[in-house]
Scaffold this motif. Sequence first.
Motif, PDB file in Angstrom:
ATOM      1  N   GLU A   1       0.826  -1.206   0.000  1.00  0.00           N
ATOM      2  CA  GLU A   1       0.000   0.000   0.000  1.00  0.00           C
ATOM      3  C   GLU A   1       0.865   1.264   0.000  1.00  0.00           C
ATOM      4  OE1 GLU A   1      -0.403  -2.666   2.014  1.00  0.00           O
ATOM      5  OE2 GLU A   1      -2.359  -3.420   1.374  1.00  0.00           O
ATOM      6  N   ILE A   2       1.979   1.237   0.734  1.00  0.00           N
ATOM      7  CA  ILE A   2       2.908   2.372   0.747  1.00  0.00           C
ATOM      8  C   ILE A   2       3.450   2.620  -0.654  1.00  0.00           C
ATOM      9  CG2 ILE A   2       5.196   3.124   1.540  1.00  0.00           C
ATOM     10  CD1 ILE A   2       4.515   1.665   4.219  1.00  0.00           C
ATOM     11  N   CYS A   3       3.845   1.556  -1.330  1.00  0.00           N
ATOM     12  CA  CYS A   3       4.387   1.685  -2.690  1.00  0.00           C
ATOM     13  C   CYS A   3       3.334   2.216  -3.655  1.00  0.00           C
ATOM     14  CB  CYS A   3       4.925   0.349  -3.178  1.00  0.00           C
ATOM     15  SG  CYS A   3       6.390  -0.218  -2.294  1.00  0.00           S
ATOM     16  N   ARG A   4       2.147   1.680  -3.582  1.00  0.00           N
ATOM     17  CA  ARG A   4       1.062   2.123  -4.476  1.00  0.00           C
ATOM     18  C   ARG A   4       0.771   3.604  -4.257  1.00  0.00           C
ATOM     19  NH1 ARG A   4      -4.165  -1.341  -4.271  1.00  0.00           N
ATOM     20  NH2 ARG A   4      -4.171  -0.437  -2.207  1.00  0.00           N
ATOM     21  N   LYS A   5       0.701   4.021  -3.008  1.00  0.00           N
ATOM     22  CA  LYS A   5       0.452   5.428  -2.688  1.00  0.00           C
ATOM     23  C   LYS A   5       1.609   6.306  -3.167  1.00  0.00           C
ATOM     24  CE  LYS A   5      -0.764   8.441   1.253  1.00  0.00           C
ATOM     25  NZ  LYS A   5      -0.402   9.600   0.556  1.00  0.00           N
ATOM     26  N   TYR A   6       2.834   5.857  -2.974  1.00  0.00           N
ATOM     27  CA  TYR A   6       4.024   6.609  -3.385  1.00  0.00           C
ATOM     28  C   TYR A   6       4.005   6.864  -4.889  1.00  0.00           C
ATOM     29  CZ  TYR A   6       8.933   7.994  -3.687  1.00  0.00           C
ATOM     30  OH  TYR A   6      10.105   8.690  -3.915  1.00  0.00           O
TER      31      TYR A   6
ATOM     32  N   GLY B   1       1.394   6.893  -6.901  1.00  0.00           N
ATOM     33  CA  GLY B   1       0.315   7.825  -7.200  1.00  0.00           C
ATOM     34  C   GLY B   1       0.620   9.239  -6.761  1.00  0.00           C
ATOM     35  N   ASP B   2       1.114   9.404  -5.543  1.00  0.00           N
ATOM     36  CA  ASP B   2       1.411  10.735  -5.014  1.00  0.00           C
ATOM     37  C   ASP B   2       2.474  11.465  -5.829  1.00  0.00           C
ATOM     38  OD1 ASP B   2      -0.419  10.289  -2.986  1.00  0.00           O
ATOM     39  OD2 ASP B   2       1.095  10.061  -1.402  1.00  0.00           O
TER      40      ASP B   2
END
Length: 139
Positions: A48-53, A55-56
């Motif tokens: 989830e951290i990677c996916r958010k990173y 996208g952000d």
Amino acid sequence: MPQRISVVLASYNGAEFIIEQLDSIREQTMKPDEVIIADDFSTDGTFEICRKYIGDNNLKGWIVYRNSENMGVSQNFREALMKSTGDYIFTCDQDDIWIPDKISAMSTAMNEHPEIFLLASNYIPVRNGERIEHSYIKY
């Protein structure tokens, strides 16, 4: 002709360290064409951290996928490497930190010496911002 650059990162329960490594890849002086993050069924939020990173930071060419079960580090890397499309492929772990010109320096060396099939780099072990020595490292 410019070479296509891939970065393959294998992760497993690396939430504590992974942002620093992702930053060091994103901040390279020579940007990779693709970054493939293979999460090996982490249970600490690494995926989830990677996916958010991604996208952000609006990172084009970056993907993260999560294995449906834990495969182990060797198989995780193997599967991720098979997905890469680069002429030059850089592998890394979730707790690495790259110097800003790693891709540039190593790609230049490969381009200038086409006889090289595999190029490896040295490293400096660091813990909590301090260089540490390992007794098994011999120069």
